[in-house]
Scaffold this motif. Sequence first.
Motif, PDB file in Angstrom:
ATOM      1  N   GLN A  31      34.994  44.606  26.121  1.00 25.61           N
ATOM      2  CA  GLN A  31      36.500  44.370  25.762  1.00 25.61           C
ATOM      3  C   GLN A  31      37.193  43.636  27.051  1.00 25.61           C
ATOM      4  OE1 GLN A  31      38.317  48.186  24.573  1.00 25.61           O
ATOM      5  NE2 GLN A  31      39.313  46.811  22.962  1.00 25.61           N
ATOM      6  N   TYR A  32      36.934  44.229  28.334  1.00 22.46           N
ATOM      7  CA  TYR A  32      37.800  43.863  29.277  1.00 22.46           C
ATOM      8  C   TYR A  32      37.022  42.717  30.242  1.00 22.46           C
ATOM      9  CZ  TYR A  32      40.564  47.926  27.835  1.00 22.46           C
ATOM     10  OH  TYR A  32      40.947  48.796  26.927  1.00 22.46           O
ATOM     11  N   GLY A  33      35.747  42.943  30.268  1.00 22.71           N
ATOM     12  CA  GLY A  33      34.883  42.301  31.091  1.00 22.71           C
ATOM     13  C   GLY A  33      34.837  42.854  32.557  1.00 22.71           C
ATOM     14  N   THR A  34      35.541  43.991  32.774  1.00 27.37           N
ATOM     15  CA  THR A  34      35.721  44.613  34.152  1.00 27.37           C
ATOM     16  C   THR A  34      35.600  46.107  33.995  1.00 27.37           C
ATOM     17  OG1 THR A  34      37.002  44.413  36.052  1.00 27.37           O
ATOM     18  CG2 THR A  34      38.112  44.799  34.359  1.00 27.37           C
ATOM     19  N   ILE A  35      34.973  46.779  35.106  1.00 31.17           N
ATOM     20  CA  ILE A  35      34.945  48.121  35.040  1.00 31.17           C
ATOM     21  C   ILE A  35      35.036  48.528  36.679  1.00 31.17           C
ATOM     22  CG2 ILE A  35      33.458  48.685  33.285  1.00 31.17           C
ATOM     23  CD1 ILE A  35      31.173  48.771  34.874  1.00 31.17           C
ATOM     24  N   ARG A  36      35.444  50.022  36.876  1.00 30.95           N
ATOM     25  CA  ARG A  36      35.357  50.215  38.512  1.00 30.95           C
ATOM     26  C   ARG A  36      34.343  51.486  38.437  1.00 30.95           C
ATOM     27  NH1 ARG A  36      41.924  50.256  38.824  1.00 30.95           N
ATOM     28  NH2 ARG A  36      41.748  51.658  37.043  1.00 30.95           N
ATOM     29  N   LEU A  37      33.652  51.418  39.530  1.00 31.31           N
ATOM     30  CA  LEU A  37      32.737  52.512  39.780  1.00 31.31           C
ATOM     31  C   LEU A  37      33.266  53.252  41.005  1.00 31.31           C
ATOM     32  CD1 LEU A  37      29.239  50.679  39.317  1.00 31.31           C
ATOM     33  CD2 LEU A  37      30.265  52.349  37.864  1.00 31.31           C
ATOM     34  N   THR A  38      33.621  54.578  40.809  1.00 26.56           N
ATOM     35  CA  THR A  38      34.004  55.189  41.941  1.00 26.56           C
ATOM     36  C   THR A  38      32.786  55.973  42.771  1.00 26.56           C
ATOM     37  OG1 THR A  38      34.514  57.014  40.587  1.00 26.56           O
ATOM     38  CG2 THR A  38      36.318  55.615  41.074  1.00 26.56           C
TER      39      THR A  38
END
Length: 328
Positions: A31-38
């Motif tokens: 959907q967005y092409g981006t994620i964040r891994l914490t």
Amino acid sequence: MSETSTIASSRSSESRRQAIDLSSVTHPLGQYGTIRLTGASADESSSSTKPSAADHRRLSPLHAQYTHGQTVAAANRGYLRQGREKLIPPEDGRASEGGFRKEIVELKESFEIGREPHERYANHWPKEKEGEGGLVGFGDDMMKFFGTCKDLHVQVMRAIAMGLGLDESHFDAYVDVGDNTLRLLHYPQVDADVFKANAGQVRAGEHCDYGSITLLFQDDRGGLQVKSPSGKFVDAIPIPDTVVINAGDLLARWSNDTIKSTIHRVVEPPHDASVQVFPPRYSVAYFCNPNFDRLIEAMPGTYNAEVEKKYEGITSGDYLVQRLAATF
Ligand SMILES: O=C(O)CCC(=O)C(=O)O
Ligand SMILES: [Fe+2]
């Protein structure tokens, strides 16, 4: 930038794998092409020290001496002085209108590091220097971090494989070589007036990265923005111990456009009117690619019939060199 995935703080790759929630990787990448891994900053382990602002600072005064070490497209190793790279917005209608001016010089310099050993190209390491500000151990630290990021690429590709209903190891033999690039970026201090005087002035112009995924480690200065599906740039506000993972154009192509690559840029950080100077910003980008010799064509599960394949197959290395050559 609303999706956050969590990697357990445990360092074993098995528990990392289990901790990546599949729907929170494949779905937002689509959907967005981006994620964040914490919890995945990779600097918690002494064996994989993340490059710090201090490393960048030690390096940047030396950059001027690095004219011999400037990167060329195929090698993609060495120093890139300000103005040398010109990021090009995507040509598929997603770019902002008036958002790109050829004469704008991006206010950044970078140092590119490739895999070692390599059959043809060597990294341009600075001479190791003793004493304060010296660079003793710099190359070793960078290569350890390179290895940590290489493993994270494998883990994320496994999550994507499972999210697509493929065997977990489907992509392993596509990404095991580590034909990736570690880039240390320095955005020098700049007067706020520079942005006021030049419409369209940016620290890094809007673009998509080229490969499979990019792992982005920011300092706390801010300024990175990601384009949302609505076409609006949103701040990717720095969060401690958090890696921004952007999908690249080759992953989009490989997934027959099921996954979207992320348009992003670096502008002046959010500020109030009284701010006169933006301090330097340091970031680390780790650009992941499929092994350069692998032919990349639509992944199983992303098409029903041959005619639904949107793109010709291309080797990963050829694709990358084409893209790099266009930016110099
Ligand atoms: O510095 C950043 O946060 C982004 C850098 C970037 O997008 C790039 O070098 O491709
Ligand atoms: Fe980028």
